[in-house]
Motif scaffolding. Structure first.
Motif, short mmCIF file in Angstrom:
data_model
loop_
_atom_site.label_atom_id
_atom_site.label_comp_id
_atom_site.label_asym_id
_atom_site.label_seq_id
_atom_site.Cartn_x
_atom_site.Cartn_y
_atom_site.Cartn_z
N MET A 1 0.83 -1.24 -0.15
CA MET A 1 -0.03 0.15 0.09
C MET A 1 0.86 1.15 -0.06
O MET A 1 1.82 1.19 0.60
N SER A 2 0.64 2.32 -0.80
CA SER A 2 1.25 3.41 -0.84
C SER A 2 1.00 4.37 0.17
O SER A 2 0.03 4.62 0.44
N HIS A 3 2.17 4.87 0.79
CA HIS A 3 2.08 5.82 1.57
C HIS A 3 3.13 6.97 1.46
O HIS A 3 4.37 6.86 0.65
N ASP A 4 2.86 8.18 1.91
CA ASP A 4 3.91 9.39 1.91
C ASP A 4 4.31 9.52 3.37
O ASP A 4 3.50 9.88 4.33
N PRO A 5 5.49 9.34 3.47
CA PRO A 5 6.06 9.41 4.89
C PRO A 5 6.04 11.08 5.36
O PRO A 5 6.26 10.98 6.69
N ASN A 6 5.74 11.89 4.66
CA ASN A 6 5.60 13.15 5.46
C ASN A 6 4.26 13.63 5.44
O ASN A 6 3.78 14.61 5.73
N CYS A 7 3.11 12.67 5.22
CA CYS A 7 1.79 13.05 5.13
C CYS A 7 1.28 12.52 6.62
O CYS A 7 1.48 11.67 6.94
N LEU A 8 0.57 13.75 7.10
CA LEU A 8 -0.05 13.64 8.44
C LEU A 8 -1.05 12.53 8.31
O LEU A 8 -1.04 11.84 9.54
N PHE A 9 -1.91 12.34 7.56
CA PHE A 9 -2.80 11.21 7.54
C PHE A 9 -2.45 9.96 7.42
O PHE A 9 -2.79 8.79 7.69
N CYS A 10 -1.11 9.82 6.52
CA CYS A 10 -0.49 8.45 6.28
C CYS A 10 0.27 8.21 7.79
O CYS A 10 0.18 6.99 8.16
N LYS A 11 0.62 9.09 8.45
CA LYS A 11 1.20 8.96 9.67
C LYS A 11 0.08 8.49 10.73
O LYS A 11 0.33 7.44 11.63
N ILE A 12 -1.07 8.91 10.50
CA ILE A 12 -2.11 8.22 11.39
C ILE A 12 -2.39 7.08 10.89
O ILE A 12 -2.79 6.06 11.96
N VAL A 13 -2.56 6.69 9.87
CA VAL A 13 -2.70 5.15 9.36
C VAL A 13 -1.63 4.39 9.97
O VAL A 13 -2.13 3.39 10.31
N GLN A 14 -0.24 4.67 9.95
CA GLN A 14 0.53 3.83 10.32
C GLN A 14 0.56 3.94 11.82
O GLN A 14 1.46 2.99 12.47
N GLY A 15 -0.13 4.71 12.65
CA GLY A 15 -0.05 4.32 13.95
C GLY A 15 0.83 5.54 14.74
O GLY A 15 0.97 5.24 15.97
N GLN A 16 1.73 6.09 13.88
CA GLN A 16 2.44 7.28 14.51
C GLN A 16 2.10 8.33 15.11
O GLN A 16 2.83 8.95 16.09
N ILE A 17 0.88 8.63 14.74
CA ILE A 17 0.04 9.75 15.41
C ILE A 17 -1.23 9.20 15.71
O ILE A 17 -1.70 8.57 15.15
N PRO A 18 -1.62 9.62 17.15
CA PRO A 18 -2.90 8.89 17.59
C PRO A 18 -4.04 9.74 17.21
O PRO A 18 -3.92 10.76 16.61
N SER A 19 -5.08 8.87 17.21
CA SER A 19 -6.48 9.49 16.52
C SER A 19 -7.67 8.90 17.35
O SER A 19 -7.41 7.57 17.77
N ARG A 20 -8.72 9.25 17.51
CA ARG A 20 -9.82 8.82 18.16
C ARG A 20 -10.63 7.80 16.99
O ARG A 20 -11.47 8.51 16.33
N LYS A 21 -10.19 6.78 16.81
CA LYS A 21 -10.86 5.98 15.65
C LYS A 21 -12.24 5.90 16.03
O LYS A 21 -12.53 5.27 17.03
N VAL A 22 -12.92 5.72 14.86
CA VAL A 22 -14.38 5.18 14.85
C VAL A 22 -14.47 3.88 14.16
O VAL A 22 -15.40 3.22 14.20
N TYR A 23 -13.77 3.70 13.08
CA TYR A 23 -13.87 2.41 12.12
C TYR A 23 -12.52 2.26 11.48
O TYR A 23 -11.53 3.03 11.22
N GLU A 24 -12.17 0.98 11.36
CA GLU A 24 -10.96 0.71 10.51
C GLU A 24 -10.92 -0.63 10.07
O GLU A 24 -11.59 -1.64 10.53
#
Length: 115
Positions: free
Chosen positions: A1-24
């Motif tokens: 799966m393609s990711h951009d290491p500088n992208c905020l949302f890619c970092k959320i997908v990778q678990g590097q930045i926390p989020s309040r998940k609703v669904y995954e």
């Protein structure tokens, strides 16, 4: 799966930045917006890095369909019963701030009024 290491949302997908998940699942992540416009404001994002709607191709039709069908289900689960708004900002002139495709689902009393 393609990711951009500088992208905020890619970092959320990778678990590097926390989020309040609703669904995954394998394709989509949904989480609460950190600057909500309404009582319920979530973002649905593809896990695949797609910068904006301009970058969509026929190969993304099922993914976008999945996100579109998922939004009402999640809003109902979050208690939104009187309608909601979906929004996809595209490009700088379209108001896009994070260049990773995302769909806003905004619900609650008159969610388009900010103040």
């Amino acid at each position: 799966m393609s990711h951009d290491p500088n992208c905020l949302f890619c970092k959320i997908v990778q678990g590097q930045i926390p989020s309040r998940k609703v669904y995954e699942d394998d394709d989509v992540l949904a989480f609460h917006d950190i600057h909500p416009w309404a009582p319920v404001h979530i973002l649905l994002i593809p896990k695949l890095h797609i910068a904006s709607m301009v970058d969509l191709g026929p190969e993304h039709a099922a993914l976008m369909g999945k996100m579109t069908v998922l939004a009402p289900r999640l809003m109902k689960e979050l208690g939104v019963t009187n309608g909601f708004r979906t929004l996809v900002n595209t490009g700088a002139d379209g108001g896009q701030e994070v260049f990773h495709l995302h769909m806003h689902a905004i619900g609650g009393p008159r969610p388009w009024l900010k103040g």
